[in-house]
Write an enzyme that holds these catalytic residues in place. Structure first.
Site, PDB file in Angstrom:
ATOM      1  N   GLY A   1       4.845  -7.326   0.545  1.00  0.00           N
ATOM      2  CA  GLY A   1       3.438  -7.530   0.219  1.00  0.00           C
ATOM      3  C   GLY A   1       3.267  -8.181  -1.136  1.00  0.00           C
ATOM      4  O   GLY A   1       4.238  -8.564  -1.801  1.00  0.00           O
ATOM      5  N   PHE A   2       2.033  -8.307  -1.558  1.00  0.00           N
ATOM      6  CA  PHE A   2       1.709  -8.968  -2.823  1.00  0.00           C
ATOM      7  C   PHE A   2       2.391  -8.284  -4.012  1.00  0.00           C
ATOM      8  O   PHE A   2       3.256  -8.855  -4.684  1.00  0.00           O
ATOM      9  CB  PHE A   2       0.186  -9.006  -2.990  1.00  0.00           C
ATOM     10  CG  PHE A   2      -0.299  -9.225  -4.389  1.00  0.00           C
ATOM     11  CD1 PHE A   2       0.178 -10.279  -5.145  1.00  0.00           C
ATOM     12  CD2 PHE A   2      -1.236  -8.370  -4.952  1.00  0.00           C
ATOM     13  CE1 PHE A   2      -0.261 -10.473  -6.459  1.00  0.00           C
ATOM     14  CE2 PHE A   2      -1.690  -8.556  -6.243  1.00  0.00           C
ATOM     15  CZ  PHE A   2      -1.198  -9.606  -7.001  1.00  0.00           C
ATOM     16  N   ILE A   3       2.048  -7.019  -4.269  1.00  0.00           N
ATOM     17  CA  ILE A   3       2.653  -6.313  -5.401  1.00  0.00           C
ATOM     18  C   ILE A   3       4.119  -6.002  -5.103  1.00  0.00           C
ATOM     19  O   ILE A   3       4.995  -6.149  -5.960  1.00  0.00           O
ATOM     20  CB  ILE A   3       1.887  -5.025  -5.725  1.00  0.00           C
ATOM     21  CG1 ILE A   3       0.424  -5.331  -6.063  1.00  0.00           C
ATOM     22  CG2 ILE A   3       2.552  -4.282  -6.893  1.00  0.00           C
ATOM     23  CD1 ILE A   3      -0.443  -4.093  -6.291  1.00  0.00           C
TER      24      ILE A   3
ATOM     25  N   ASP B   1       9.077  -3.397   5.534  1.00  0.00           N
ATOM     26  CA  ASP B   1       7.744  -3.966   5.687  1.00  0.00           C
ATOM     27  C   ASP B   1       7.532  -4.326   7.155  1.00  0.00           C
ATOM     28  O   ASP B   1       8.428  -4.879   7.793  1.00  0.00           O
ATOM     29  CB  ASP B   1       7.577  -5.220   4.821  1.00  0.00           C
ATOM     30  CG  ASP B   1       6.120  -5.493   4.482  1.00  0.00           C
ATOM     31  OD1 ASP B   1       5.341  -5.772   5.419  1.00  0.00           O
ATOM     32  OD2 ASP B   1       5.750  -5.427   3.299  1.00  0.00           O
TER      33      ASP B   1
ATOM     34  N   GLY C   1       1.655  -7.927   4.542  1.00  0.00           N
ATOM     35  CA  GLY C   1       2.612  -8.695   3.763  1.00  0.00           C
ATOM     36  C   GLY C   1       3.327  -9.700   4.647  1.00  0.00           C
ATOM     37  O   GLY C   1       3.075  -9.792   5.849  1.00  0.00           O
TER      38      GLY C   1
ATOM     39  N   LEU D   1       4.687   1.557  -1.723  1.00  0.00           N
ATOM     40  CA  LEU D   1       3.534   0.665  -1.844  1.00  0.00           C
ATOM     41  C   LEU D   1       2.866   0.373  -0.500  1.00  0.00           C
ATOM     42  O   LEU D   1       1.768  -0.174  -0.470  1.00  0.00           O
ATOM     43  CB  LEU D   1       3.949  -0.659  -2.498  1.00  0.00           C
ATOM     44  CG  LEU D   1       3.993  -0.686  -4.029  1.00  0.00           C
ATOM     45  CD1 LEU D   1       5.084   0.211  -4.579  1.00  0.00           C
ATOM     46  CD2 LEU D   1       4.201  -2.104  -4.544  1.00  0.00           C
TER      47      LEU D   1
ATOM     48  N   ALA E   1       2.085   4.422  -5.163  1.00  0.00           N
ATOM     49  CA  ALA E   1       1.057   3.454  -5.536  1.00  0.00           C
ATOM     50  C   ALA E   1      -0.275   3.934  -4.987  1.00  0.00           C
ATOM     51  O   ALA E   1      -0.526   3.876  -3.789  1.00  0.00           O
ATOM     52  CB  ALA E   1       1.393   2.072  -4.985  1.00  0.00           C
TER      53      ALA E   1
ATOM     54  N   TYR F   1     -10.839   5.002   2.684  1.00  0.00           N
ATOM     55  CA  TYR F   1      -9.659   4.522   1.963  1.00  0.00           C
ATOM     56  C   TYR F   1      -9.376   5.398   0.742  1.00  0.00           C
ATOM     57  O   TYR F   1      -8.272   5.913   0.571  1.00  0.00           O
ATOM     58  CB  TYR F   1      -9.845   3.072   1.531  1.00  0.00           C
ATOM     59  CG  TYR F   1      -8.651   2.510   0.794  1.00  0.00           C
ATOM     60  CD1 TYR F   1      -7.480   2.215   1.480  1.00  0.00           C
ATOM     61  CD2 TYR F   1      -8.687   2.292  -0.578  1.00  0.00           C
ATOM     62  CE1 TYR F   1      -6.372   1.713   0.809  1.00  0.00           C
ATOM     63  CE2 TYR F   1      -7.586   1.795  -1.253  1.00  0.00           C
ATOM     64  CZ  TYR F   1      -6.431   1.502  -0.554  1.00  0.00           C
ATOM     65  OH  TYR F   1      -5.341   1.015  -1.217  1.00  0.00           O
TER      66      TYR F   1
ATOM     67  N   LYS G   1      -6.161   7.969   0.244  1.00  0.00           N
ATOM     68  CA  LYS G   1      -5.212   7.814  -0.856  1.00  0.00           C
ATOM     69  C   LYS G   1      -5.217   9.060  -1.759  1.00  0.00           C
ATOM     70  O   LYS G   1      -4.192   9.417  -2.339  1.00  0.00           O
ATOM     71  CB  LYS G   1      -5.522   6.566  -1.668  1.00  0.00           C
ATOM     72  CG  LYS G   1      -5.260   5.267  -0.925  1.00  0.00           C
ATOM     73  CD  LYS G   1      -3.812   5.115  -0.481  1.00  0.00           C
ATOM     74  CE  LYS G   1      -2.852   4.893  -1.618  1.00  0.00           C
ATOM     75  NZ  LYS G   1      -1.462   4.670  -1.160  1.00  0.00           N
TER      76      LYS G   1
END
Length: 337
Positions: A18-20, A39, A44, A84, A129, A161, A165
């Site tokens: 993914g991005f991060i 993943d 991602g 993540l 994360a 969301y 989390k």
């Protein structure tokens, strides 16, 4: 007094394409740390790891961390986990609230159960994360890690969301208290930079893409919502520093920038830095998402705990961040990315 930590040698990064996650994976490899990435490419893509895909210390596993056998395979020999993998973006959350809840809670519990089971013979340090979304709509102008979490009604799917989390955080901290698992929880605030997609409602890549194409930048509501944007490289550096600092263990940290900007100001700055002639258009939340959508007007972190624990000094200001995202999107248009 802080004692030196055992050197990290083998890490697992869930959501590592993914991005991060891809930036974190690159940073770990650059430090000589072997990395396993899991993943499922739902948000991602393995292409994010193109620069390191043939690295001898990288192992790529395609699949979901909701699969116990895959988790068990990935954890062999690992001493650190960076978790993540999660549902991503406001647009996805508004469209698929059930998937948001399931993808955030069940895999985290499965992973933590396995880490606690292994702990006596294979102690593994765990980074979760998390997100600024856990604060919900707390009315304070600046949020610190001990503030109350204030969610809206359950009839508003948007809060699923943050609530899910928050459950991840409770699970993580419970494993630390009950089983002695070494954990760090990081609440990310608007992390941005190269490789971030605007497809899931992320505002900065969406603005940059529109500005470079000469299209109007679409600002939701009146644009006076306040956010703080941090470059992914600064955030990854903070995550790695926290995981190497004994004083961080068992604690929750806001991670990001504490420099506020309105979304309308952001749009204007993107247009200016891009040298674009794009206009700005306004769109209601109902038109963008649905009639049940509810937003937070201000989201600014207190970074005192982070700065007291590690030497955190971001290298990128907002203009530099925008310039980096513009350069990346231009490289894609030129066939270089």
């Amino acid at each position: 007094m802080n004692e030196p930590q055992p050197r990290m040698q083998r890490a697992l990064v869930t959501g590592g394409a993914g991005f991060i996650g891809s930036h974190l994976t690159e940073a770990l490899l650059a430090r000589g740390i072997a990395v396993t990435v899991i993943d499922d490419e739902s948000t991602g893509r393995m292409g994010n790891l193109a620069a390191v895909q043939s690295h001898p210390q990288l192992r790529l596993l395609r699949g979901s961390i909701g699969e116990l056998a895959l988790i068990q395979e990935a954890l062999e020999g690992v001493d650190t986990v960076f978790h993540l993998a999660a549902a991503v973006g406001v647009a996805l959350i508004a469209r698929e609230p059930l998937q948001t809840i399931e993808r955030n809670i069940y895999p985290t519990q499965l992973l933590l159960d396995e880490l606690c089971r292994r702990r006596p013979s294979q102690p593994i340090r765990f980074f979760l994360a998390s997100t600024s979304e856990v604060y919900g709509k707390n009315p304070k102008p600046v949020w610190n890690e001990e503030d109350d979490l204030v969610f809206g009604a359950t009839t508003r799917p948007r809060w699923s969301y943050g609530a899910s989390k928050a459950i991840d955080e409770f699970l993580t901290l419970a494993c630390a208290r009950q089983f002695g698992l070494e954990v760090v929880v990081g609440r990310f605030f608007n992390v941005v930079g190269p490789r971030q997609s605007g497809a899931y409602g992320m505002v900065l890549p969406r603005f940059v893409e529109a500005a470079l194409a000469g299209r109007p930048l679409v600002v939701h509501d009146d644009g006076r919502q306040v956010r703080c944007f941090a470059h992914v490289h600064d955030v990854v550096g903070a995550v790695l520093a926290l995981m190497e600092t004994p004083a961080a263990l068992g604690r929750v940290f806001n991670i990001g920038s504490d420099q506020p900007v309105s979304i309308l100001e952001l749009a204007r700055l993107v247009i200016d830095v891009a040298g674009s002639a794009s206009a700005i258009e306004f769109q209601s939340y109902t038109a963008a998402y649905d009639a049940d959508f509810e937003d937070v007007r201000r989201r600014v972190p207190d970074l005192s705990r982070l700065k007291a624990t590690i030497p955190y000094a971001p290298r990128y200001d907002l203009k530099a961040i925008i310039q980096d995202v513009i350069a990346w999107q231009r490289s894609l248009a030129g066939g270089e990315g």
